[in-house]
Motif scaffolding. Structure first.
Motif, PDB file in Angstrom:
ATOM      1  N   ALA A  25       0.842  -1.196   0.000  1.00 29.67           N
ATOM      2  CA  ALA A  25       0.000   0.000   0.000  1.00 29.67           C
ATOM      3  C   ALA A  25       0.876   1.244   0.000  1.00 29.67           C
ATOM      4  CB  ALA A  25      -0.897  -0.001   1.231  1.00 29.67           C
ATOM      5  N   ALA A  60       0.889   5.287   1.309  1.00 31.74           N
ATOM      6  CA  ALA A  60       0.278   6.331   2.134  1.00 31.74           C
ATOM      7  C   ALA A  60       0.982   7.655   1.867  1.00 31.74           C
ATOM      8  CB  ALA A  60       0.409   5.969   3.612  1.00 31.74           C
ATOM      9  N   VAL A  69      -3.648   6.208   3.599  1.00 29.26           N
ATOM     10  CA  VAL A  69      -3.374   5.304   2.478  1.00 29.26           C
ATOM     11  C   VAL A  69      -4.211   5.729   1.276  1.00 29.26           C
ATOM     12  CG1 VAL A  69      -3.615   2.915   1.677  1.00 29.26           C
ATOM     13  CG2 VAL A  69      -2.723   3.374   3.972  1.00 29.26           C
ATOM     14  N   ILE A 120       7.144   4.413  10.106  1.00 34.63           N
ATOM     15  CA  ILE A 120       7.133   5.579   9.220  1.00 34.63           C
ATOM     16  C   ILE A 120       8.224   6.570   9.629  1.00 34.63           C
ATOM     17  CG2 ILE A 120       5.768   7.683   8.781  1.00 34.63           C
ATOM     18  CD1 ILE A 120       3.303   5.763   8.489  1.00 34.63           C
ATOM     19  N   PHE A 156       3.174  -7.890  15.056  1.00 39.87           N
ATOM     20  CA  PHE A 156       1.951  -7.411  15.718  1.00 39.87           C
ATOM     21  C   PHE A 156       0.750  -7.894  14.921  1.00 39.87           C
ATOM     22  CE2 PHE A 156       0.436  -3.739  13.098  1.00 39.87           C
ATOM     23  CZ  PHE A 156       1.480  -3.651  12.195  1.00 39.87           C
ATOM     24  N   LEU A 201      -4.291  -5.538  10.745  1.00 38.56           N
ATOM     25  CA  LEU A 201      -5.700  -5.170  10.640  1.00 38.56           C
ATOM     26  C   LEU A 201      -6.471  -6.239   9.870  1.00 38.56           C
ATOM     27  CD1 LEU A 201      -5.398  -1.387   9.793  1.00 38.56           C
ATOM     28  CD2 LEU A 201      -6.312  -2.371  11.901  1.00 38.56           C
ATOM     29  N   VAL A 240       5.358  -5.351   9.204  1.00 40.10           N
ATOM     30  CA  VAL A 240       5.214  -4.389   8.107  1.00 40.10           C
ATOM     31  C   VAL A 240       6.599  -3.857   7.758  1.00 40.10           C
ATOM     32  CG1 VAL A 240       4.282  -2.115   7.461  1.00 40.10           C
ATOM     33  CG2 VAL A 240       2.824  -3.764   8.656  1.00 40.10           C
ATOM     34  N   THR A 295       8.528  -0.849   5.597  1.00 40.65           N
ATOM     35  CA  THR A 295       8.218   0.484   5.060  1.00 40.65           C
ATOM     36  C   THR A 295       9.436   1.122   4.404  1.00 40.65           C
ATOM     37  OG1 THR A 295       6.595   0.824   6.829  1.00 40.65           O
ATOM     38  CG2 THR A 295       7.326   2.787   5.655  1.00 40.65           C
ATOM     39  N   TYR A 300       4.858   7.023   1.963  1.00 37.28           N
ATOM     40  CA  TYR A 300       5.409   5.792   2.534  1.00 37.28           C
ATOM     41  C   TYR A 300       4.841   4.590   1.795  1.00 37.28           C
ATOM     42  CZ  TYR A 300       5.436   9.522   5.931  1.00 37.28           C
ATOM     43  OH  TYR A 300       5.552  10.747   6.518  1.00 37.28           O
TER      44      TYR A 300
HETATM   45  N1  WA2 Z   1      -0.688  -2.899   5.918  1.00 35.02           N
HETATM   46  C1  WA2 Z   1      -1.586  -3.917   6.002  1.00 35.02           C
HETATM   47  N2  WA2 Z   1      -2.175  -4.306   7.128  1.00 35.02           N
HETATM   48  C2  WA2 Z   1      -1.848  -3.645   8.248  1.00 35.02           C
HETATM   49  C3  WA2 Z   1      -0.925  -2.586   8.243  1.00 35.02           C
HETATM   50  C4  WA2 Z   1      -0.339  -2.222   7.018  1.00 35.02           C
HETATM   51  N3  WA2 Z   1       0.553  -1.202   6.958  1.00 35.02           N
HETATM   52  N4  WA2 Z   1      -0.818  -2.137   9.531  1.00 35.02           N
HETATM   53  C5  WA2 Z   1      -1.648  -2.905  10.282  1.00 35.02           C
HETATM   54  N5  WA2 Z   1      -2.279  -3.806   9.525  1.00 35.02           N
HETATM   55  C6  WA2 Z   1       1.172   1.899   3.914  1.00 35.02           C
HETATM   56  O1  WA2 Z   1       4.180   1.998   6.057  1.00 35.02           O
HETATM   57  C7  WA2 Z   1       3.190   2.451   5.195  1.00 35.02           C
HETATM   58  C8  WA2 Z   1       1.075  -0.672   5.729  1.00 35.02           C
HETATM   59  C9  WA2 Z   1       1.745   0.641   6.022  1.00 35.02           C
HETATM   60  C10 WA2 Z   1       2.259   1.345   4.787  1.00 35.02           C
END
Ligand code: WA2
Length: 283
Positions: free
Chosen positions: A77, A79, A130, A155, A170, A173, A181, A183, A207
């Motif tokens: 993803a 952001a 995002v 980040i 951790f 979501l 994750v 980054t 990010y």
């Molecule tokens: N991506 C997917 N599921 C998640 C999550 C995540 N972070 N955080 C908690 N559950 C867009 O560092 C930037 C992705 C975070 C990036």
């Protein structure tokens, strides 16, 4: 067992464990390199072109078609860095409000988890909403990734260091499964090659992140080797040596059998990982 057999068993365990740890590390590294390339893609075709050549549809299509390049990831993803002073304009442009991340205790595994049902983020100095996702993580669109502790820390570390950084394990979501994750910060094009941390923070525009669902991915990796009947594998985050976190494998691994430990390097020098291997007891 006589000494020769014991020594041979030990050597076999060492070889099997080292091979698996190396495979995991290599596949992680392949994924990391591709996530790095995606950050460059965003820099070149989204921020480097006016109008941008990337929208959600293009990003979803490209990331789906290149998913094979990121064998251990469950989704990627992008952001944007949005300051509070830019929030109103940003929300007007996108037609949605920046959402606060709901953590596990507030939302225990919801099947109907959807960003549009989340609360708007309370006022903050800055946000990381995002704007683009791979289809597999579409539930994080519009979510402020700075409102989640692990994502927030990642980040800050990514943009100050200019390197790919990793969270501790951790609960991710929606899936609510343990993951990590990765980054990378995306910078404006005018960032000098030998920049200071402050220059990097100021030149940050967004990010690019990838989530790794470690358990199912290690499981898949081990299945390719068809040796599950022979050894028991555990993977740990051992960054805090007195409180290591199990990322993969069974809980009850005590027993008479010897353990072999192979170290795994995921490319973030502030994190430590290890694979523990044991022979299964003879039936
Ligand atoms: N991506 C997917 N599921 C998640 C999550 C995540 N972070 N955080 C908690 N559950 C867009 O560092 C930037 C992705 C975070 C990036």
């Amino acid at each position: 067992m006589n000494a020769t057999i014991v020594a041979r068993r030990k050597e076999t365990l060492t070889n099997m464990c080292d091979e698996r740890a190396r495979m995991l590390q290599d596949q992680f590294n392949v994924s990391l390199n591709h996530v790095n390339a995606l950050a460059i893609l965003i820099s070149t075709f989204h921020h480097g072109k006016n109008p941008s050549a990337i929208d959600q549809k293009t990003f979803a299509e490209y990331t789906a078609r290149t998913a094979f390049e990121r064998p251990l990831t469950s989704g990627v993803a992008y952001a944007l860095k949005v300051l509070h002073s830019e929030r109103e304009q940003f929300e007007k442009e996108h037609g949605w409000s920046i959402k606060k991340m709901e953590t596990e205790d507030q939302s225990p595994v919801k099947d109907d988890y959807a960003p549009e049902k989340l609360d708007p983020s309370p006022a903050q100095e800055e946000y990381a909403p995002v704007i683009f996702t791979q289809e597999t993580v579409s539930h994080i669109v519009s979510v402020d990734m700075m409102s989640g502790k692990e994502d927030h820390d990642n980040i800050l570390r990514a943009r100050a260091s200019g390197k790919g950084v990793l969270t501790s394990p951790f609960k991710l979501l929606k899936s609510n499964k343990l993951g990590v994750v990765l980054t990378f910060a995306v910078y404006k094009n005018d960032l000098p090659p030998a920049s200071t941390a402050q220059e990097r923070i100021d030149a940050t525009v967004g990010y690019l992140g990838a989530s790794f669902d470690i358990a199912s991915l290690v499981e898949r990796l081990l299945q390719q080797l068809a040796s599950k009947q022979t050894i028991i594998v555990n993977v740990y985050d051992t960054t805090n040596s007195s409180a290591s976190i199990k990322m993969y494998g069974p809980d009850d691994v005590s027993g008479r059998d010897e353990v072999h430990i192979s170290y795994v390097d995921f490319g973030d020098p502030t994190r430590r990982h290890a694979m523990h291997c044991r022979f299964k007891h003879e039936p």
